[in-house]
Scaffold this active site. Structure first.
Site, PDB file in Angstrom:
ATOM      1  N   LYS A 178     -29.154  24.290  -9.279  1.00 28.31           N
ATOM      2  CA  LYS A 178     -28.190  23.663  -8.377  1.00 28.31           C
ATOM      3  C   LYS A 178     -27.528  24.699  -7.464  1.00 28.31           C
ATOM      4  O   LYS A 178     -27.109  24.389  -6.360  1.00 28.31           O
ATOM      5  CB  LYS A 178     -27.129  22.953  -9.226  1.00 28.31           C
ATOM      6  CG  LYS A 178     -26.094  22.183  -8.444  1.00 28.31           C
ATOM      7  CD  LYS A 178     -25.113  21.563  -9.410  1.00 28.31           C
ATOM      8  CE  LYS A 178     -23.960  20.881  -8.727  1.00 28.31           C
ATOM      9  NZ  LYS A 178     -22.987  20.358  -9.703  1.00 28.31           N
ATOM     10  N   GLU A 225     -17.354  15.712  -6.888  1.00 30.28           N
ATOM     11  CA  GLU A 225     -17.012  15.780  -8.313  1.00 30.28           C
ATOM     12  C   GLU A 225     -15.515  15.612  -8.597  1.00 30.28           C
ATOM     13  O   GLU A 225     -15.139  14.797  -9.435  1.00 30.28           O
ATOM     14  CB  GLU A 225     -17.536  17.100  -8.903  1.00 30.28           C
ATOM     15  CG  GLU A 225     -19.043  17.048  -9.108  1.00 30.28           C
ATOM     16  CD  GLU A 225     -19.700  18.414  -9.181  1.00 30.28           C
ATOM     17  OE1 GLU A 225     -18.972  19.416  -9.289  1.00 30.28           O
ATOM     18  OE2 GLU A 225     -20.937  18.472  -9.115  1.00 30.28           O
TER      19      GLU A 225
END
Lengths: 327, 523
Positions: free
Chosen positions: B70, B171
């Site tokens: 990621k 997030e």
């Protein structure tokens, strides 16, 4: 600002509460109302009330609420309405931009009231230049400056410095009569430091001069083109020059004549001639030309009215009399 | 209609959640764990492994085990971050055809979206097993500071994994949704999210079921992995001191050290001292050598102190953006496994002047928020609305290589903003509109999202023509830009299709290839 009239109707078959549909239609039809009215609060409402109103309306207008649902023609409208709602909230929730916005709105309302009163009188008040920056735009710029303030101090100072440099070179150009260059530089200064009142004031002055200069240039190139019998280009340059000298009736009538006699664009000819008549209603010649244009367009009633006006203003106008007889 | 799942696609671990009868639950995988390591491996005999299975064999198969990919997704190969990762990764990072990043595993090259897709597919499978029905739709979370390319790559990963990604959600926003779900208070909340590979801070306001993001900020290359790396470096030094052997070139030893460091770090959250014992870590002429180091909490704190302080600086910037002070914050919520570290908790508490909220599980809260957002989008429920913001400023390049912002970062979306620009040369007949994203005042330092030319401008002195440039972001985050010559009315526009690194054809090809592979497995 133009009021966009939405011609949607409430459709109960959609996945959108008819009450909200109605509310959206009303909202979309009044996008140019004062911001506090868009939010549905009083003009003096406090920030808490503004936020509450925004949240309440956002809950009904936000496109996410209708994610992949059948809302038909309302989809683009939801988007527009939410963005406008957001704009209202952003501007009113910041005390600095709010003051600016509300001052602008008040001025606009006052002007609109004067405008309505003016309709009754016969002489239209000449309005040479329209304001370059609307209240909302000014507020938006101010707002951008405010948000820039938070965290971009250095960057902002650099921008200011840049603005100053542009401004100074603009003023130097202005002093040596290079007005177009001056307007360009001051405009750049304004772009880099949009909140600076001095730049804005000077810009208005410089731009006025620059417009004069540009109009002069255009008139010159129009003449050159007309000498060569290039009527189309000549006319376009003149028409553009009119844009920069909206108060110049003589220029308008010249352009009108070319549109009528050389190009045959009677619509433009009529528009230009009537604006000349509006600017200087006492000039017999202008009314005669307008009358002749109407005549060419087979609008006899209008032609007659204008020719009669010309004769009334100047009883010796033989051409007008001849035209009237021919009708 | 089936369920919409929420997936927290983490740097180190991933988590999946779903709303059942209005209540969110985190779905455990086959091994009973609620989080799954974001790891992918190919074994010597060509088997592909994901999650715990991949992690378990990481030490013996370090070169063919990929973790923390990621951190590389959506980045250019020549970026500092990628170059830094090359230095510390046991697996091979190579340059792809579009200056993108590819990773070589057992002789096969994978793109980052493909690697993320392996994880997403695994999370989808976990959810399907639990629900007993196929799952097609998902909301996937990314760090708030991810740029357009990184988001688009994550969306591509979803597509490859056979998921319709309804939204890419930030997030910290997801964490706030999970926290604010079924609460009906008016409060301002700070979300401090320190995960495996990224750090995010968001300030949100909640009232009447509306969650408004006020500001968000962060660093996509800072997180728990950096804590681990500091510990590994410390261990390497200690070992060299004691035994005179440099383990830096030994991939297997490094992988063992990394595992041990992570474990020691977790232990030190609960205890004062952790022991690290790695027998047979190396050998030389005089026989095998063992690593045995004791590390106490104070040492750890000394090693990572500057990282934590760095996050607090970002917090300060974000508060400034939001225009509020620490004492106006009603709740501080910690997200991400790294916030279990006492040093982080203490420093955050000191910074805000209050203890962080204890009611949420930092590993699960993001996935739960994603599931809530997914369900809110597709259902008729109108109790919750999220007003999200655009995390990075958008604008165009102007004369002299400057960046003119039209939409400032932290602006609520959907939104539309416009500004008048002009020409810089006499008789300039066209302007090039270069659409950029980023925070630098210098155009070249920002990311180019797209460009187009508006021609047919009437010859005039510089500064005379007026070009009205307008930026529009819709609710799905799609950016479109238009430029109009106010004199002629001529207009040009583009929709910025965030340039992922894969074309639609390539994605289709990868999907087919993976299907082929699945079939092979069943044979």
């Amino acid at each position: 600002m133009k009021t966009s009239v939405v011609d949607l109707e409430v459709d109960p078959a959609l996945d959108l509460d008819p009450k909200i549909q109605q509310e959206l239609i009303e909202f979309a039809n009044g996008l140019d109302r004062p911001y506090h009215e868009l939010l549905g609060v009083a003009s003096e409402a406090d920030s808490r009330a503004i936020k509450k109103a925004y949240f309440q309306k956002a809950k009904r207008f936000h496109p996410d609420r209708y994610f992949r649902k059948n809302v038909g023609e309302f989809l683009p409208m939801l988007d527009t309405c939410f963005k406008k709602l957001l704009e209202a909230y952003e501007l009113l929730s910041d005390p600095a931009t709010r003051e600016e916005v509300q001052r602008g709105e008040k001025a606009r309302a006052a002007k609109a009231a004067r405008g309505r009163a003016g309709e009754a009188s016969t002489t239209p008040s000449p309005e040479p230049t329209k304001p370059r920056i609307s209240g909302t735009e000014a507020a938006r710029r101010l707002r951008r400056r405010m948000s820039g303030l938070q965290g971009h101090h250095k960057a902002k100072q650099e921008r200011r410095q840049k603005a100053k440099t542009f401004f100074e070179s603009g003023m130097a150009a202005f002093r040596s009569d290079r007005w177009l260059e001056a307007a360009g530089s001051v405009r750049l200064a304004m772009a880099f430091d949009p909140a600076n009142e001095v730049y804005r004031e000077e810009f208005a002055k410089v731009q006025c001069k620059a417009h004069e200069e540009r109009a002069k240039q255009l008139t010159r190139s129009a003449e050159a083109a007309l000498d060569l019998r290039n009527y189309q280009d000549g006319f376009e340059a003149l028409e553009e020059a009119c844009h920069y000298r909206p108060f110049d009736a003589d220029l308008a009538i010249r352009a009108a004549k070319i549109a009528w006699q050389a190009i045959g664009d009677l619509r433009k000819a009529k528009d230009l001639a009537s604006s000349a008549c509006e600017l200087e209603p006492e000039r017999a010649e202008y009314h005669r030309i307008l009358g002749q244009i109407y005549k060419a367009a087979d609008l006899t009633a209008n032609a007659k009215r204008e020719l009669e006006a010309a004769i009334r203003l100047d009883p010796k106008d033989k051409e007008a009399k001849a035209e009237l007889r021919a009708l | 209609m089936g369920h919409v799942i929420g997936i927290d696609l983490g740097t180190t671990n991933s988590c999946v959640s779903v709303l059942e009868n209005g209540q969110p639950s985190v779905i455990p995988n086959a091994g009973g764990y609620k989080t799954t390591p974001s790891m992918f491996a190919i074994t010597q005999d060509g088997k592909r492994l994901v999650g715990h299975l991949a992690k378990r064999q990481a030490i013996t198969n370090a070169q063919s085990t990929v973790y923390a990919s990621k951190r590389l997704i959506g980045r250019r190969f020549d970026s500092d971050e990628v170059q830094r990762a090359i230095d510390v990764s046991p697996f091979a990072i190579v340059e792809g055809p579009n200056e993108d990043v590819r990773i070589e595993v057992s002789g096969k090259t994978f793109t980052c979206p493909e690697l993320s897709a392996f994880i997403l597919r695994e999370m989808k499978r976990v959810a399907e097993e639990y629900l007993g029905e196929p799952v097609q739709e998902a909301v996937v979370t990314v760090p708030a500071h991810f740029n357009d390319a990184q988001r688009q790559c994550t969306k591509d990963a979803g597509k490859i994994a056979g998921l319709d990604v309804l939204r890419i959600l930030n997030e910290p926003t997801a964490a706030a949704l999970a926290y604010g779900f079924s609460r009906n208070e008016e409060e301002k909340v700070a979300i401090y999210d320190l995960g495996g590979g990224t750090f995010d801070i968001s300030i949100l306001e909640m009232s009447d079921g509306v969650v408004e993001v006020i500001a968000t900020s962060g660093n996509t290359f800072l997180g728990g992995e950096d804590f681990d790396r500091r510990i590994v470096d410390h261990l390497l030094e200690k070992f060299q001191e004691q035994e005179g052997i440099d383990l830096r070139g030994d991939a297997m030893a490094l992988q063992r050290l990394k595992d041990a460091a992570e474990k020691a770090k977790c232990d030190l959250s609960a205890r004062e001292v952790a022991e690290i014992n790695l027998p047979f870590i190396a050998s030389d002429d005089s026989g095998p050598r063992h690593l045995s180091v004791e590390i106490d909490r104070e040492t750890l704190e000394g090693l990572v102190h500057d990282i934590v302080e760095g996050t607090l600086k970002t917090v300060e910037e974000c508060m400034q953006d939001a225009g509020i002070s620490a004492d106006q914050i009603d709740q501080v919520i910690l997200v991400g496994g790294q916030t279990r570290t006492p040093l982080v908790q203490n420093r955050v508490a000191e910074h805000f002047g209050k203890r962080p909220h204890k009611g949420v599980n930092p590993d699960e809260v993001v996935a739960i928020g994603a599931a809530i957002q997914g369900e809110t989008l597709v259902s008729d429920d109108d109790n919750l609305l999220l007003l999200d913001v655009t995390p990075l400023s958008l604008g165009i390049a102007t004369f002299g290589g400057h960046f003119a912002r039209l939409i400032e970062r932290n602006t609520t979306v959907p939104v539309c903003k416009s500004h008048i620009f002009t020409t810089t040369r006499d008789n300039q007949s066209a302007v090039k509109i270069r659409v950029l994203q980023g925070e630098s005042e210098t155009a070249a330092e920002n990311d180019l999202l797209g460009e187009f030319v508006l021609g047919g401008i009437r010859p005039a002195r510089r500064g005379e023509p007026e070009v009205d440039v307008s930026f529009d972001i819709d609710a799905n985050g799609i950016v479109s830009v238009s430029a109009r010559d106010t004199m002629t009315g001529k207009e040009q526009s583009i929709t910025v299709n965030a340039t992922g690194t894969l074309s639609d054809d390539e994605i289709q090809q990868i999907i087919e290839e993976q299907e082929l592979y699945e079939v092979q497995l069943k044979e």
